[in-house]
Motif scaffolding. Structure first.
Motif: not given
Length: 474
Positions: A409-417, A314-318, A272-281
């Protein structure tokens, strides 16, 4: 014209910073080679290293002094067992001896012989000078870490724009997005195909595949490691790792034994959308938590932004394509590398020169364009995706608290993704003929913004969150 390979943009190394860790490490290696070439290596009696500007201001938090010692010791950042790093540094400090290039033991007191100078050298914010004492004379060489692990010397010929001139041997030399599109049309190839043709001019395709697989395996391994390591990050901020907890809640009770099995398991989880956001982050956080703990990562285009590209891939692959394979990974990395090189040639990938727009912004653009091609985008739409991603990072400052590549810095990677994925989807629904801001314009705008940005927002820890949040609050 600068000739940049995908393997220049995506380099395996050790965290936490490509400009402040990997760059000084490589500079030490280059200095050793220079000493040997001039017949001075065996005569060195004492070593002194001076760090300037941003390397000095945030060097302690970025382990610059440790990187210099490791480089002088002859360790290879691509292959050194990361678990041995602390032991190596501790031994140098306790014995006051450095095994120079693994060949000669020299007296070495890091506190005295690695000097942090707050002043900036005029050529670049990340300057360092290595000095060798030989028969009473000091032989000095100055190097500059210009971002992404790239190291240069000022003595090289430079242009009026203060950019280093190289001579490109690629059959299809590219500095701008418009040139890339011209070759796509001329060869009737997607962007990944044009990039591959250039790479094949300097190495055979089997070698390209071997190296791209090594890069991908490093990305996958560090993502896996980050998702399975709990606790707190080193450095004094007491930052708790979050990828472990997020991953544990997402993966459930599935069992697996390898990163490859793990990837297959994720494909079975709820999307679901929320899970996708969480996985990417989760993927992005995992990589940069490994980076922050001096783990092995891939510059993409820097260490501080190393989580964006593996998270989107990883998002693309999973999520997007459960049948995704190495050919997809290969295309993704080729496109990402080329987009990154366009930003490096036309602007900068150094936060010390351009703020975090030069790191997270560029990595988000790289990932957005690469994902867009895999999702069926035309070359024009790929560049639209890259432009959208960068446009919405313009002006992003680099203000690490305590000089550590942790907050923000670490959080910014999740936002950039997440922005990269959104940018790719927007581009796929965009007619490039209607676009008002081409990629080349946003590259130029990013560079102009970088030049206008106050120095305190360029990886100095003298502005923004770095001074707005007290260390005691952490």
């Amino acid at each position: 014209m600068e000739c940049i390979s995908v393997f220049d943009m995506l380099k395996i190394g050790v965290g936490p910073s490509s400009s402040h860790t990997l760059g000084p490490w490589r500079a030490a290696e280059r200095w050793i080679k220079e000493l040997k070439d001039k017949g001075r290596f065996d005569k060195v009696e004492k070593i002194t290293v001076d760090l300037y500007g941003s390397l000095s201001l945030t060097g302690k938090g970025h382990a610059t002094d440790c990187a210099v010692m490791l480089g002088l010791s002859g360790a290879d950042p691509e292959r050194i067992p990361v678990e041995s790093i602390d032991e190596t540094i501790a031994k140098i400090k306790s014995t006051s001896l450095l095994n120079f290039n693994c060949e000669r033991k020299l007296p070495f007191d890091g506190k005295e012989q690695i000097r942090f100078n707050r002043k900036f050298l005029p050529f670049h914010a990340n300057g360092m000078t290595f000095s060798a004492l030989i028969n009473g004379r000091h032989y000095k060489s100055t190097y500059y870490s210009i971002g992404g692990g790239f190291v240069v010397q000022e003595e090289r010929k430079i242009s009026k724009a203060n950019k280093i001139i190289f001579y490109c041997t690629f059959p299809y030399p590219i500095s701008y997005g418009d040139e890339l599109l011209k070759f796509c049309h001329q060869l009737n190839l997607p962007i990944s195909g044009v990039v591959l043709e250039n790479e094949k001019s300097i190495r055979d395709e089997s070698s390209i595949d071997v190296e791209l697989k090594r890069i991908w395996n490093t990305m996958l391994e560090c993502t896996y490691t980050g998702c399975h390591t709990e606790g707190h990050l080193p450095g004094g901020l007491n930052v708790r790792r979050r990828a472990y907890d997020i991953h544990k809640n997402l993966v459930g009770d599935y069992t697996y034994n390898t990163p490859e099995e793990w990837l297959q398991i994720i494909r079975k989880t709820e999307v679901k959308f929320r899970q996708i956001l969480k996985w990417v982050s989760c993927f992005a956080l995992a990589v940069n938590e490994v980076n922050a703990s001096l783990g092995r990562v891939v510059t993409a285009p820097t260490n501080g932004s190393a989580g964006v590209i593996p998270a989107v891939l990883m998002y693309y692959l999973v999520i997007e394509n459960h049948d995704g394979n190495f050919e997809d990974i290969k295309r993704f990395l080729l496109v990402a590398g080329e987009i990154g090189s366009i930003f490096k040639k036309g602007a900068t990938i150094s936060a010390a020169m351009g703020g975090c727009q030069a790191e997270i912004g560029v990595s988000s653009a790289m990932a957005a364009g690469a994902l867009c091609e895999l999702l069926g985008g035309t070359p024009e739409q790929v560049l639209v995706a890259a432009e959208i991603a960068m446009e919405h990072h313009l002006g992003l400052t680099c203000d690490p608290i305590g000089g550590l590549v942790q907050i923000p810095c670490i959080e910014r990677n999740s936002m950039g993704a997440i922005k990269a994925i959104n940018a790719a989807e927007l581009a796929l629904d965009t007619d490039p003929n209607n676009v008002k801001v081409p990629l080349d314009k946003v590259v130029n705008t990013m560079w102009e913004t970088a030049k206008d940005m106050n120095t305190k927002y360029k990886e100095t820890s003298e502005g923004g969150l770095a001074v707005g949040v007290n260390l005691t609050d952490c």
